[in-house]
Design a protein around this motif. Sequence first.
Motif, PDB file in Angstrom:
ATOM      1  N   VAL A  17      79.816  46.695  75.072  1.00 41.30           N
ATOM      2  CA  VAL A  17      79.829  48.161  75.141  1.00 41.30           C
ATOM      3  C   VAL A  17      81.254  48.691  75.201  1.00 41.30           C
ATOM      4  O   VAL A  17      81.560  49.744  74.614  1.00 41.30           O
ATOM      5  CB  VAL A  17      79.014  48.647  76.361  1.00 41.30           C
ATOM      6  N   LYS A  18      82.137  47.990  75.878  1.00 36.21           N
ATOM      7  CA  LYS A  18      83.521  48.463  76.025  1.00 36.21           C
ATOM      8  C   LYS A  18      84.156  48.758  74.677  1.00 36.21           C
ATOM      9  O   LYS A  18      84.840  49.783  74.507  1.00 36.21           O
ATOM     10  CB  LYS A  18      84.345  47.432  76.787  1.00 36.21           C
ATOM     11  N   ASN A  19      83.944  47.879  73.691  1.00 39.89           N
ATOM     12  CA  ASN A  19      84.569  48.044  72.383  1.00 39.89           C
ATOM     13  C   ASN A  19      83.674  48.711  71.351  1.00 39.89           C
ATOM     14  O   ASN A  19      84.170  49.343  70.415  1.00 39.89           O
ATOM     15  CB  ASN A  19      85.025  46.678  71.837  1.00 39.89           C
ATOM     16  N   HIS A  20      82.362  48.580  71.509  1.00 43.46           N
ATOM     17  CA  HIS A  20      81.440  49.080  70.492  1.00 43.46           C
ATOM     18  C   HIS A  20      80.605  50.272  70.953  1.00 43.46           C
ATOM     19  O   HIS A  20      79.869  50.850  70.153  1.00 43.46           O
ATOM     20  CB  HIS A  20      80.510  47.949  70.029  1.00 43.46           C
ATOM     21  N   GLY A  21      80.727  50.627  72.226  1.00 39.08           N
ATOM     22  CA  GLY A  21      79.951  51.742  72.742  1.00 39.08           C
ATOM     23  C   GLY A  21      78.485  51.385  72.915  1.00 39.08           C
ATOM     24  O   GLY A  21      78.059  50.242  72.697  1.00 39.08           O
ATOM     25  N   PHE A  22      77.704  52.383  73.313  1.00 41.49           N
ATOM     26  CA  PHE A  22      76.262  52.197  73.492  1.00 41.49           C
ATOM     27  C   PHE A  22      75.589  52.401  72.132  1.00 41.49           C
ATOM     28  O   PHE A  22      74.935  53.421  71.878  1.00 41.49           O
ATOM     29  CB  PHE A  22      75.723  53.180  74.528  1.00 41.49           C
ATOM     30  N   THR A  23      75.754  51.427  71.275  1.00 39.86           N
ATOM     31  CA  THR A  23      75.329  51.560  69.884  1.00 39.86           C
ATOM     32  C   THR A  23      74.372  50.445  69.487  1.00 39.86           C
ATOM     33  O   THR A  23      74.283  49.398  70.139  1.00 39.86           O
ATOM     34  CB  THR A  23      76.545  51.505  68.942  1.00 39.86           C
ATOM     35  N   ARG A  24      73.706  50.686  68.379  1.00 38.92           N
ATOM     36  CA  ARG A  24      72.863  49.652  67.798  1.00 38.92           C
ATOM     37  C   ARG A  24      73.720  48.470  67.341  1.00 38.92           C
ATOM     38  O   ARG A  24      73.265  47.329  67.341  1.00 38.92           O
ATOM     39  CB  ARG A  24      72.062  50.248  66.641  1.00 38.92           C
ATOM     40  N   SER A  25      74.956  48.747  66.977  1.00 35.65           N
ATOM     41  CA  SER A  25      75.858  47.673  66.556  1.00 35.65           C
ATOM     42  C   SER A  25      76.098  46.684  67.689  1.00 35.65           C
ATOM     43  O   SER A  25      76.155  45.464  67.472  1.00 35.65           O
ATOM     44  CB  SER A  25      77.192  48.254  66.078  1.00 35.65           C
ATOM     45  N   ALA A  26      76.276  47.202  68.902  1.00 36.02           N
ATOM     46  CA  ALA A  26      76.478  46.317  70.057  1.00 36.02           C
ATOM     47  C   ALA A  26      75.274  45.404  70.250  1.00 36.02           C
ATOM     48  O   ALA A  26      75.417  44.204  70.532  1.00 36.02           O
ATOM     49  CB  ALA A  26      76.728  47.136  71.315  1.00 36.02           C
ATOM     50  N   LEU A  27      74.076  45.954  70.084  1.00 38.61           N
ATOM     51  CA  LEU A  27      72.862  45.152  70.209  1.00 38.61           C
ATOM     52  C   LEU A  27      72.768  44.131  69.078  1.00 38.61           C
ATOM     53  O   LEU A  27      72.377  42.985  69.296  1.00 38.61           O
ATOM     54  CB  LEU A  27      71.636  46.063  70.197  1.00 38.61           C
ATOM     55  N   SER A  28      73.126  44.551  67.899  1.00 36.54           N
ATOM     56  CA  SER A  28      73.068  43.659  66.747  1.00 36.54           C
ATOM     57  C   SER A  28      74.033  42.487  66.895  1.00 36.54           C
ATOM     58  O   SER A  28      73.689  41.323  66.646  1.00 36.54           O
ATOM     59  CB  SER A  28      73.396  44.450  65.472  1.00 36.54           C
ATOM     60  N   LEU A  29      75.265  42.788  67.331  1.00 33.67           N
ATOM     61  CA  LEU A  29      76.292  41.759  67.468  1.00 33.67           C
ATOM     62  C   LEU A  29      76.015  40.794  68.621  1.00 33.67           C
ATOM     63  O   LEU A  29      76.510  39.667  68.633  1.00 33.67           O
ATOM     64  CB  LEU A  29      77.651  42.411  67.677  1.00 33.67           C
ATOM     65  N   ALA A  30      75.216  41.237  69.603  1.00 32.98           N
ATOM     66  CA  ALA A  30      74.944  40.399  70.779  1.00 32.98           C
ATOM     67  C   ALA A  30      74.335  39.060  70.393  1.00 32.98           C
ATOM     68  O   ALA A  30      74.566  38.046  71.061  1.00 32.98           O
ATOM     69  CB  ALA A  30      74.024  41.139  71.741  1.00 32.98           C
ATOM     70  N   ALA A  31      73.557  39.042  69.312  1.00 30.04           N
ATOM     71  CA  ALA A  31      72.894  37.804  68.896  1.00 30.04           C
ATOM     72  C   ALA A  31      73.891  36.703  68.584  1.00 30.04           C
ATOM     73  O   ALA A  31      73.604  35.514  68.765  1.00 30.04           O
ATOM     74  CB  ALA A  31      72.018  38.072  67.670  1.00 30.04           C
ATOM     75  N   MET A  32      75.082  37.070  68.144  1.00 30.12           N
ATOM     76  CA  MET A  32      76.086  36.083  67.757  1.00 30.12           C
ATOM     77  C   MET A  32      76.712  35.393  68.973  1.00 30.12           C
ATOM     78  O   MET A  32      77.429  34.403  68.821  1.00 30.12           O
ATOM     79  CB  MET A  32      77.173  36.755  66.914  1.00 30.12           C
ATOM     80  N   TYR A  33      76.458  35.935  70.166  1.00 27.00           N
ATOM     81  CA  TYR A  33      77.033  35.362  71.385  1.00 27.00           C
ATOM     82  C   TYR A  33      76.018  34.539  72.173  1.00 27.00           C
ATOM     83  O   TYR A  33      76.285  34.134  73.299  1.00 27.00           O
ATOM     84  CB  TYR A  33      77.592  36.479  72.267  1.00 27.00           C
ATOM     85  N   SER A  34      74.865  34.301  71.569  1.00 27.38           N
ATOM     86  CA  SER A  34      73.824  33.528  72.247  1.00 27.38           C
ATOM     87  C   SER A  34      74.285  32.097  72.478  1.00 27.38           C
ATOM     88  O   SER A  34      74.797  31.435  71.565  1.00 27.38           O
ATOM     89  CB  SER A  34      72.544  33.524  71.408  1.00 27.38           C
ATOM     90  N   PRO A  35      74.123  31.582  73.699  1.00 23.56           N
ATOM     91  CA  PRO A  35      74.522  30.196  74.002  1.00 23.56           C
ATOM     92  C   PRO A  35      73.810  29.171  73.128  1.00 23.56           C
ATOM     93  O   PRO A  35      74.322  28.073  72.896  1.00 23.56           O
ATOM     94  CB  PRO A  35      74.131  30.026  75.469  1.00 23.56           C
ATOM     95  N   SER A  36      72.628  29.545  72.642  1.00 19.55           N
ATOM     96  CA  SER A  36      71.869  28.605  71.820  1.00 19.55           C
ATOM     97  C   SER A  36      72.520  28.367  70.464  1.00 19.55           C
ATOM     98  O   SER A  36      72.287  27.336  69.820  1.00 19.55           O
ATOM     99  CB  SER A  36      70.445  29.127  71.604  1.00 19.55           C
ATOM    100  N   GLY A  37      73.337  29.328  70.029  1.00 13.62           N
ATOM    101  CA  GLY A  37      74.002  29.194  68.740  1.00 13.62           C
ATOM    102  C   GLY A  37      73.064  29.318  67.558  1.00 13.62           C
ATOM    103  O   GLY A  37      73.417  28.942  66.427  1.00 13.62           O
ATOM    104  N   ASN A  38      71.857  29.861  67.793  1.00 12.50           N
ATOM    105  CA  ASN A  38      70.875  29.987  66.709  1.00 12.50           C
ATOM    106  C   ASN A  38      71.214  31.091  65.721  1.00 12.50           C
ATOM    107  O   ASN A  38      70.737  31.087  64.592  1.00 12.50           O
ATOM    108  CB  ASN A  38      69.477  30.240  67.291  1.00 12.50           C
ATOM    109  N   HIS A  39      72.030  32.059  66.153  1.00  9.71           N
ATOM    110  CA  HIS A  39      72.355  33.191  65.283  1.00  9.71           C
ATOM    111  C   HIS A  39      73.833  33.146  64.914  1.00  9.71           C
ATOM    112  O   HIS A  39      74.702  33.135  65.786  1.00  9.71           O
ATOM    113  CB  HIS A  39      72.045  34.515  65.996  1.00  9.71           C
ATOM    114  N   THR A  40      74.106  33.129  63.650  1.00  9.36           N
ATOM    115  CA  THR A  40      75.493  33.155  63.170  1.00  9.36           C
ATOM    116  C   THR A  40      75.825  34.485  62.512  1.00  9.36           C
ATOM    117  O   THR A  40      76.942  34.673  62.027  1.00  9.36           O
ATOM    118  CB  THR A  40      75.732  32.015  62.160  1.00  9.36           C
ATOM    119  N   ALA A  41      74.854  35.386  62.500  1.00  9.62           N
ATOM    120  CA  ALA A  41      75.057  36.714  61.910  1.00  9.62           C
ATOM    121  C   ALA A  41      74.404  37.752  62.813  1.00  9.62           C
ATOM    122  O   ALA A  41      73.490  37.436  63.591  1.00  9.62           O
ATOM    123  CB  ALA A  41      74.442  36.767  60.506  1.00  9.62           C
ATOM    124  N   PRO A  42      74.859  38.996  62.751  1.00 12.55           N
ATOM    125  CA  PRO A  42      74.242  40.052  63.565  1.00 12.55           C
ATOM    126  C   PRO A  42      72.776  40.251  63.209  1.00 12.55           C
ATOM    127  O   PRO A  42      72.334  39.925  62.100  1.00 12.55           O
ATOM    128  CB  PRO A  42      75.073  41.300  63.202  1.00 12.55           C
TER     129      PRO A  42
END
Length: 230
Positions: A17-42
Amino acid sequence: MASATRDALLKLALPLVKNHGFTRSALSLAAMYSPSGNHTAPLNDMAVDALFGEGDEARRTLINAWLDDARASLRSSYSQDDVATSTTQTPSLENVLKTRLNKNEGVLEHLPEAFALLATPPTLSSLVFPLTLDPRPAISHSMSIAVEACQLSGDTSVGAAWYTRRATIAAVYTAAELHQLYSPTTAHEFLDQLLQESRALGTALDEASIYGKYVIDALRGIIRSRGILL
C-alpha cells in the motif's frame, strides 16, 4: 480454500500500500510475493474480482484489511513481553492514540482517497459522490480505536459513562486523524489540545447526527483541497 487464499493475499498486499496505494494493483501484485512461489505474474482482473470484489469493492476490502491490521498492531505493541517488562505503568490514553496515529505515517498520502471511498455508498456513481458521503464507516473506524484505546489505557468506566467516554475519544481521534492528513507534523500537538478540551468536544459531538455531520464536513474539506475524484 478460497478464503485462506484471500486472507493470505490481503496480508501480502498490506506492505504494498505504501507504494501502490489502496488499489486493485496492490492486490494484483500481492500474488507475486507468495511464499509458495506459485505465482510469477500479477493476478488478472477476473481473479481480483473473484477474491476481493468487483470494481472499487476490492479497494474497500483492502482498506478495511489495512485498518484491521493497524488496530491489531496497536494492540500487540502494548502486549509484547519486552514492553510488559520494561514498564510497570499502563500506557496513557494519549500515548495509545499517538501510537495509532503513527501507524498512518507510511500511507498518509493514500488515506484521504481511502476514507473518501469508504464514505461513498457503493451503489452510487462518482457523479453524485460529493453529495452522498456516508459517515458511518468513519464513525465505526474511530469508535473501534476508542474502544481499543480505553481498554489498553485501563479505563474502568461502566454503564452510560462507558459509552460517553468512548464517543468522546472517538470524536477526538477522528479530529486528530483528519488533521494529520494535511498537517502531519502537528498531529500529536493537536491531539493533546483536543484531549485537554475533551469534555467540551464530547458535548459538542456526542449526538450521532452532529458527529456524522462533523466527519462529513471535514472529509469534504480534505477532498476539495486534494482534488480527489473517485
